[in-house]
Design an enzyme around this catalytic site. Sequence first.
Site, short mmCIF file in Angstrom:
data_model
loop_
_atom_site.label_atom_id
_atom_site.label_comp_id
_atom_site.label_asym_id
_atom_site.label_seq_id
_atom_site.Cartn_x
_atom_site.Cartn_y
_atom_site.Cartn_z
N HIS A 208 0.82 -1.27 -0.08
CA HIS A 208 0.13 0.05 0.07
C HIS A 208 0.91 1.34 -0.14
O HIS A 208 0.62 2.31 0.57
CB HIS A 208 -1.08 0.06 1.30
CG HIS A 208 -1.98 -1.12 1.13
ND1 HIS A 208 -3.18 -0.94 0.47
CD2 HIS A 208 -2.01 -2.18 1.77
CE1 HIS A 208 -4.04 -1.99 0.44
NE2 HIS A 208 -3.31 -2.68 1.29
N ASP A 289 -0.83 -4.97 6.12
CA ASP A 289 -1.98 -5.83 5.22
C ASP A 289 -1.60 -6.11 3.91
O ASP A 289 -0.82 -5.07 3.26
CB ASP A 289 -3.52 -5.17 5.38
CG ASP A 289 -3.50 -3.84 4.76
OD1 ASP A 289 -2.29 -2.89 5.16
OD2 ASP A 289 -4.49 -3.33 4.13
N GLU A 290 -2.01 -7.01 3.17
CA GLU A 290 -2.09 -7.35 1.89
C GLU A 290 -0.75 -6.89 0.97
O GLU A 290 -0.75 -6.47 0.19
CB GLU A 290 -3.19 -6.30 1.13
CG GLU A 290 -4.63 -6.94 1.82
CD GLU A 290 -5.79 -5.70 1.29
OE1 GLU A 290 -6.72 -6.44 1.05
OE2 GLU A 290 -5.15 -4.56 1.27
N SER A 291 0.34 -7.45 1.62
CA SER A 291 1.67 -7.10 1.26
C SER A 291 1.83 -8.08 0.08
O SER A 291 3.01 -8.75 0.34
CB SER A 291 2.83 -6.93 2.15
OG SER A 291 2.46 -5.78 3.26
N LEU A 292 1.19 -8.26 -0.72
CA LEU A 292 1.10 -9.27 -1.85
C LEU A 292 2.69 -9.06 -2.63
O LEU A 292 2.98 -9.99 -3.46
CB LEU A 292 0.03 -9.45 -2.69
CG LEU A 292 -1.41 -9.63 -2.01
CD1 LEU A 292 -2.49 -9.69 -2.92
CD2 LEU A 292 -1.37 -10.70 -1.07
#
Length: 484
Positions: A208, A289-292
């Site tokens: 993000h 979060d969501e550190s893809l």
Amino acid sequence: MPLTDPLRIIGDDAASDQLVTAIGHRTGILPVRVDEEPRPGDVVVRIDPDAAAEAYALTVGEIVELTGSANGLLHGIRTLMQLLADDGDGRWTWRRARIADAPRFAYRGVMLDVARRFFPVDEVEKVIDRIADLKFNHLHLHLSDDQGWRIHIDSWPLLSQLSSTVSATGDGRATGGGCYSKDDYRTIVSYAASRGITIVPEIDMPGHTHAIGIAYPELVEAPVMNEHLLDDAKRLGHALPEAGVPYTGWGVGHSSLRIHEKRTYEFVRDVLAELAELTPGPYLHIGGDESLGTSPADFAYFIERATGIVQELGKTPVAWHEAGAAEVAPGTVGQYWGLLAPDASHAEHTAHFVERGGRVILSPSDAAYLDMKYDHDFPLGLAWAGTVDLHRAYDWQPTALLDIPADAVAGVEAPLWTETVESLDEADQLMFPRIAAIAEIAWSTSDRTRDWNDFRERLAAQAPAWRADGIRFHPVPEIDWSDR
Ligand code: TNX
């Protein structure tokens, strides 16, 4: 009990100031402050030095008498305002009551995503008023995301100039961005404090982080696409993230800080140090979060360092539950955003914060997320966690959600993500009335004392106050809304 006119208020604290304003605003009766022995019809507001942190006692009889701690009094005046009724002929009365009250959870929060849609200071203050009336005591500000960076940092000055120019929009077009100056942020912090609310600032990392790269390209990796993002972009007609170009789509998981550069940690330390200095509250949220776009090993390395930096700055780190995959600094608070029926790995990651001596904030996305649609026809919001009607927001039990000790639950938070939100009016429609359900879960002493039908009736009675405050609540069909 009819309100006398003039209405006399005896008390000299912040709560009685706010009560004078609230009564004047709601009824048109302008209370007068007196310093005399109380007589029938008077309102007495008094600090009780022995009261617990947020406790208050309220008796509404011949005399209205409120006692409590400083923050307890703030809660007490809100309860008192909820007992105010208009009999239809323009006559205002207090409903009689005798209440001794204190919150179940010390952490009762709302999150506002000011990164996807920037909210100017006056709107943030309106949100603070709204949530304070429901006795929340924390406002978590999501200050950075792929679409924008929203707080000026002296040591990295290009962020406020270059990384804050857009908001995410419904159709993926660039609309106005914005950024808080340090004075703006201080104004928010002190306005919140005067209403008993602590600000929890979040800088979301290491994912993000696309917006950071617009100002400081050397800090971020090139965007990596994932299937979900590509599908969404196609379906919604959004542009794909492109290095160095402001991003207005809704895709997640494409950005990452550079994990093995020394400069990255200079950046993290500088930003968190300036934020810590501006923030009297105990918490700094580092996202996670969501550190893809970050490998699991790099992610774990980064989270250990970032939570460690927060601790060195004398603050308590907070992170989304994925960060529990790492050896977070001892005492780090985890924020659970999985489902009411937890996925095993989400539950495991969250429990890891407790193993490391931390506690947990519960934000189950299929119950507490204010940006989920009420039903599939609702024009605003998303539906990836399902739809959330009022009953669903109300009907869950915080201490039964995860397999952690009850005292490891710090509290409950309702996040409002703002990809689909373009105004305070739209935010209101998603927040109200579900936010009242979350407030009750966070406050009520035990799950047994909550009753859906009782809640429905009490909520219906709040509609006139909400209308008077200009709150555009969504009139959900589960409630027989009173028209007065
Ligand atoms: C997931 S929940 C996100 C956000 C989105 C949100 C939309 C979480 C920690 N991350 O980036 O805005 O879904 O509902």
